[in-house]
Enzyme design. Structure first.
Site, PDB file in Angstrom:
ATOM      1  N   ASP A   1     -51.631 100.161  62.861  1.00 14.47           N
ATOM      2  CA  ASP A   1     -52.702 100.308  61.953  1.00 14.47           C
ATOM      3  C   ASP A   1     -53.895 100.496  62.865  1.00 14.47           C
ATOM      4  O   ASP A   1     -54.093  99.484  63.217  1.00 14.47           O
ATOM      5  CB  ASP A   1     -51.882  98.706  61.268  1.00 14.47           C
ATOM      6  CG  ASP A   1     -53.263  98.054  60.592  1.00 14.47           C
ATOM      7  OD1 ASP A   1     -54.274  99.503  60.254  1.00 14.47           O
ATOM      8  OD2 ASP A   1     -53.310  97.478  59.807  1.00 14.47           O
TER       9      ASP A   1
ATOM     10  N   HIS B   1     -52.599  92.663  59.263  1.00 11.90           N
ATOM     11  CA  HIS B   1     -52.762  92.721  57.397  1.00 11.90           C
ATOM     12  C   HIS B   1     -52.108  92.713  56.794  1.00 11.90           C
ATOM     13  O   HIS B   1     -50.839  93.551  57.111  1.00 11.90           O
ATOM     14  CB  HIS B   1     -53.715  94.008  57.329  1.00 11.90           C
ATOM     15  CG  HIS B   1     -54.842  94.024  56.466  1.00 11.90           C
ATOM     16  ND1 HIS B   1     -54.191  94.600  55.580  1.00 11.90           N
ATOM     17  CD2 HIS B   1     -55.498  94.767  56.268  1.00 11.90           C
ATOM     18  CE1 HIS B   1     -55.193  94.650  54.500  1.00 11.90           C
ATOM     19  NE2 HIS B   1     -56.209  94.445  54.731  1.00 11.90           N
TER      20      HIS B   1
ATOM     21  N   GLN C   1     -59.202  99.778  61.690  1.00  8.63           N
ATOM     22  CA  GLN C   1     -60.022  98.767  62.925  1.00  8.63           C
ATOM     23  C   GLN C   1     -60.575 100.258  63.648  1.00  8.63           C
ATOM     24  O   GLN C   1     -61.224  99.311  64.793  1.00  8.63           O
ATOM     25  CB  GLN C   1     -60.007  97.318  62.450  1.00  8.63           C
ATOM     26  CG  GLN C   1     -59.463  97.105  62.262  1.00  8.63           C
ATOM     27  CD  GLN C   1     -60.962  96.814  60.532  1.00  8.63           C
ATOM     28  OE1 GLN C   1     -62.137  97.223  60.885  1.00  8.63           O
ATOM     29  NE2 GLN C   1     -60.878  96.907  59.211  1.00  8.63           N
TER      30      GLN C   1
ATOM     31  N   LYS D   1     -63.117 103.693  56.148  1.00 14.28           N
ATOM     32  CA  LYS D   1     -63.979 103.137  56.891  1.00 14.28           C
ATOM     33  C   LYS D   1     -64.876 103.629  58.335  1.00 14.28           C
ATOM     34  O   LYS D   1     -65.174 103.229  58.743  1.00 14.28           O
ATOM     35  CB  LYS D   1     -62.508 101.909  57.425  1.00 14.28           C
ATOM     36  CG  LYS D   1     -61.972 100.687  56.580  1.00 14.28           C
ATOM     37  CD  LYS D   1     -60.731  99.663  57.737  1.00 14.28           C
ATOM     38  CE  LYS D   1     -59.813  99.502  56.826  1.00 14.28           C
ATOM     39  NZ  LYS D   1     -60.754  97.916  55.435  1.00 14.28           N
TER      40      LYS D   1
ATOM     41  N   CYS E   1     -57.376  89.408  53.897  1.00 16.44           N
ATOM     42  CA  CYS E   1     -56.163  89.920  53.904  1.00 16.44           C
ATOM     43  C   CYS E   1     -55.054  89.781  54.334  1.00 16.44           C
ATOM     44  O   CYS E   1     -54.418  90.473  55.479  1.00 16.44           O
ATOM     45  CB  CYS E   1     -56.131  92.029  53.478  1.00 16.44           C
ATOM     46  SG  CYS E   1     -56.864  92.193  51.678  1.00 16.44           S
TER      47      CYS E   1
END
Length: 357
Positions: A143, A66, A146, A169, A312
Site C-alpha cells: 500500500d 489502513h 503515502q 494524494k 481508517c
C-alpha cells in the site's frame, strides 16, 4: 474510430505510460487503472486471492494497516479458509520487522503492508520484507498511498509483486487510482469485474477475456481522471521527487519538534533521528481533549484544516489505547511558517478548552 475518440484513447494510454515511468514499471501493461487504491487492493484480493489462497494458508499484515488493506483480506479469508496474522508494534511504535520475519513461513502466501503509515508516519523496509517473503514463495502487496506522492518509488528496485496508490494524494483528481502488478501475475489472474472492454469475444454460453491491463478495466474508464493524473505526474516530475522528499523530511521533523514543545501533547509513531525519517505528518492527542473538538475549533476559529478520527485505522488506535487522534498532514507546498501558524492556533485552541475546566 472518430478523431475525438481516438485522441481520448491516446491520451488515456499516455497517462498509463506516465504512471509506469513514475514508479519505474518495466511495461505500461503492468499498470491497471482503478477507481482508487481500495478498489486496487480488492482487485488483487478477489482475483489473485480467490485463485491462490487455500485453507490454512496465511496472509500477514500489520496492526497499522489502513482498513482498505485489512477488510478485503478478511472477506477473502472467509471464502478461502486462509488465516490472517498481524504484526504488532515495537517499542518505537513501528511495526516490528523482526517479528514479521519470524512470522513468515512456508504457510505464508501473501504479505500485505503499507510503505508509509498514515498514522504513525513510519516507513517500512519494503525491499527487506520482499526478500523474506520471496524466500518462502510468498507474494508482497504494498500500500504505497503515502509514499508514491512523497518520495521516489521504484517498483523494480522494491521487487514487490503488487503496489497500489491513489491519484488524489498526488495532486490529481479523486475517483482514480492504480494497481501495479508484475506482468506474469496479471497474466495468471482471472477478471475482477465483467463487461465492456475487458472481453476478447462474447458468446451466449461463455466469454474470453482481453490481455492485462484491459482484462481488469471493465466498463467506461475514468478517461478524464486518468489524463488529469498524468498531468499531475508531469507536475510532480518537473519539481523532482528527490527534491520533494528531501524537503518533506525536514518539514516533517520540524512539525514533530514544534508539536513536541506543547504541553500534554502525545505524538504517535517513531521519534525522528538521523536514521529514522518520518513522513510529513503527525498524529497526536492532547490530554483531556477530544480530537474532533480540536479539529472543529481549529477550522472554524483559525482556518486550519486537520483531520480527526480513527483515520481508517481502528485496530491501530485500539492497540494504542485511544478511540481517535488528530492528524496534521503536510505536503511540499506547505512551509515552516504554516507549521508555526498551526502550532500557535493549536495552543490557543487548547487554552480555550482548558478555560472551561
Amino acid at each position: 474510430i472518430h478523431y475525438l475518440s481516438a485522441k481520448a484513447t491516446d491520451e488515456f494510454e499516455l497517462a498509463r505510460k506516465k504512471v509506469a515511468r513514475f514508479i519505474n514499471a518495466s511495461d505500461s501493461k503492468e499498470i491497471v487503472f482503478t477507481r482508487n487504491a481500495t478498489e486496487a487492493i480488492n482487485l488483487v484480493a478477489y482475483s489473485w486471492g480467490l485463485l491462490n489462497l487455500k485453507p490454512g494458508d496465511e496472509v500477514i499484515l500489520t496492526v497499522a494497516e489502513h482498513h482498505s488493506c485489512i477488510v478485503p483480506w478478511q472477506l477473502v479469508s472467509e471464502k478461502t479458509g486462509a488465516v490472517l496474522k498481524y504484526v504488532m508494534l515495537n517499542e518505537d511504535e513501528v511495526p516490528d520487522i523482526d517479528k514479521l520475519r519470524e512470522m513468515i513461513s512456508p504457510k505464508t502466501k501473501l504479505v500485505a503492508v503499507h510503505h508509509v503509515s498514515n498514522v504513525l508516519a513510519s516507513c517500512l523496509p519494503i525491499e527487506e520484507i520482499v526478500v523474506c517473503a520471496h524466500n518462502v514463495g510468498a507474494k508482497v502487496l504494498v500500500d504505497a498511498c503515502q509514499s508514491v506522492p512523497h518520495m521516489v518509488v521504484d517498483v523494480q528496485k522494491l521487487n514487490a509483486d503488487f503496489l497500489v496508490a491513489s491519484s488524489h494524494k498526488m495532486c490529481g483528481p479523486t475517483g482514480i487510482g492504480f494497481l501495479y502488478g508484475r506482468s506474469d501475475l496479471l497474466q495468471s489472474m482471472p477478471p475482477f469485474l465483467g463487461g465492456g472492454d475487458m472481453i476478447s469475444d462474447v458468446f451466449l454460453d461463455h466469454s474470453t477475456y482481453a490481455e492485462p491491463p484491459s482484462r481488469f478495466e471493465a466498463g467506461t474508464p475514468a478517461i478524464g481522471e486518468a489524463i488529469a493524473l498524468g498531468a499531475a505526474i508531469d507536475y510532480l516530475s518537473e519539481i523532482g521527487m528527490p527534491k520533494i522528499h528531501e524537503y518533506e523530511v525536514e518539514l516533517g521533523k520540524y512539525l514533530y519538534e514544534k508539536l513536541s514543545s506543547l504541553p500534554d501533547v502525545r505524538i504517535y509513531g517513531p521519534r525522528p533521528s538521523e536514521s529514522v525519517h518520518r513522513g510529513a505528518l503527525s498524529s497526536f492527542n492532547v490530554e483531556g481533549l477530544h480530537p474532533t473538538d480540536l479539529a472543529t475549533f481549529l477550522d472554524q476559529q483559525h482556518g486550519v484544516a486537520i483531520r480527526s478520527g480513527h483515520h481508517c485505522a481502528q485496530p491501530l488506535h485500539r492497540y494504542l489505547g485511544v478511540n481517535a487522534s488528530a492528524r496534521a498532514s503536510l505536503y511540499f507546498y506547505n512551509t515552516k511558517e504554516d507549521v508555526d501558524s498551526f502550532v500557535v492556533a493549536l495552543a490557543d485552541t487548547v487554552s480555550f478548552f482548558n478555560s472551561f475546566k
